[in-house]
Design an enzyme around this catalytic site. Structure first.
Site, PDB file in Angstrom:
ATOM      1  N   THR A 120       0.751  -1.220   0.021  1.00  0.00           N
ATOM      2  CA  THR A 120      -0.117   0.158   0.078  1.00  0.00           C
ATOM      3  C   THR A 120       0.832   1.301  -0.072  1.00  0.00           C
ATOM      4  OG1 THR A 120      -1.842  -1.108   0.951  1.00  0.00           O
ATOM      5  CG2 THR A 120      -1.630   1.314   1.393  1.00  0.00           C
ATOM      6  N   THR A 129       1.156  -4.655   4.097  1.00  0.00           N
ATOM      7  CA  THR A 129       0.730  -4.997   5.536  1.00  0.00           C
ATOM      8  C   THR A 129       0.081  -6.539   5.748  1.00  0.00           C
ATOM      9  OG1 THR A 129      -1.234  -3.911   5.400  1.00  0.00           O
ATOM     10  CG2 THR A 129       0.485  -2.513   6.251  1.00  0.00           C
TER      11      THR A 129
END
Length: 336
Positions: free
Chosen positions: A17, A91
């Site tokens: 991300t 993540t």
């Protein structure tokens, strides 16, 4: 007085991300290079000297053990040239990668820091810049071994778990204190990992490790399916651990053990770990069948550790010895 030499840190990009942008087809996808990330944070030059390397550019859902080995080779080949390493990573599987690198790169006196973000670096409201700055601060500090730096917290690589899907406080340290925190850009270190004079690198994994999460009423059929196709099965049981007395689970385990398979029992409960011998449903598994018990290890660590162990040996006695030998403080429960 002579000015102290700035540490030299290598930024290794793998995607995630933090490096994502909105695509024309919809949704976020990794697009930015490590050079483009650093261009957003010129203040990093005040902390250390940096070089960039774009190793991968993946959504971490697409991360595989083969990619872990690519990271290991990348760090091994450049280990002597740098004082520390920062890896940007998505993540969702970062805790698996942190655990895997903890077994594949042991006793490193240099920091190997993983970080990422819940919001892309180009968003107005983003945690990317803070996380990346903090990661470089830690990589330039005396913080040996593998750790995750996220939301101003430093988490041991074998103890991290993603526990929030959207909040900036994405990761928790399971059954172990934080190594430190960052406050106003200063690292406050609580615990220093043990390390050797030089790292030990491993480059072999057995990926035939599967994971089964129990649900009430489940029978042995899925366990049989997984065991037929894998060398090891991790079973996430309920509470302190045990298997249903119905559904043929005990016969399944007995047959698999006789065939040389490795069975590990862990718990679905995040905190405090397993204690399989407490209840009748678990006592025989440990004392008669010889199932291994994960105790206070995270599921991510158990998966990575078994892949590492089975990549080295298939001898049951040696598998058991290595499983219960602490690596990077991955297991603290007193094993008797």
């Amino acid at each position: 007085m002579k000015e102290a030499r700035k540490k030299r840190i290598l930024l290794i990009g793998t995607g995630g991300t933090i490096a994502s942008e909105l695509t024309e087809s919809g949704g976020l996808a990794p697009e930015l290079t490590t050079e483009e990330l650093l261009a957003r944070l010129p203040a990093i030059s005040d902390i250390c000297e940096t070089d960039c390397l774009q190793l991968l550019n993946l959504d971490s859902t697409n991360m595989t053990p083969a990619h872990w080995l690519e990271m290991v080779r990348c760090i091994r080949d450049r280990y002597e040239a740098y004082d520390g390493f920062v890896l940007t990573h998505g993540t969702d599987t970062m805790a698996y990668t942190a655990a895997a690198l903890s077994y594949l790169i042991q006793d490193s006196p240099k920091p190997i820091i993983l970080t990422g973000a819940q919001k892309p670096i180009g968003f107005d409201s983003t945690d990317s810049k803070t996380n990346l700055m903090d990661a470089f601060r830690c990589a330039a500090a005396d913080l040996p071994g593998v750790s995750i730096v996220f939301n101003s917290q430093v988490i041991l690589g074998t103890r991290a778990k993603k526990t929030r899907s959207k909040s900036f406080q994405a990761f928790s340290s399971i059954n172990f204190p934080h190594l430190g925190i960052l406050r106003d850009g200063v690292l406050l270190r609580y615990i220093r990992q043990d390390c050797g004079g030089s790292p030990v690198f491993y480059e072999t994994l057995d990926t035939r490790v599967s994971l089964l999460k129990l649900v009430p009423g489940m029978g042995r059929e899925l366990a049989d399916f997984l065991l037929a196709r894998n060398d090891a099965l991790i079973i996430e049981s309920f509470g302190v651990g045990g298997l249903p007395e119905h559904g043929g689970f005990y016969d399944c385990i007995r047959d698999a053990m006789a065939a040389g398979k490795i069975i590990v029992l862990t718990t679905q409960v995040e905190n405090e770990g397993s204690d399989v011998g407490v209840y009748h449903v678990g006592h025989a598994l440990k004392n008669e069948l010889g199932v291994l018990e994960a105790y206070d290890m995270t599921t991510e660590a158990v998966v990575a550790k078994l892949m590492w162990i089975l990549g080295r040996t298939r001898r049951r006695e040696e598998v058991e010895r290595l499983f219960y030998t602490p690596v990077a403080r991955d297991i603290l429960w007193p094993v008797v």
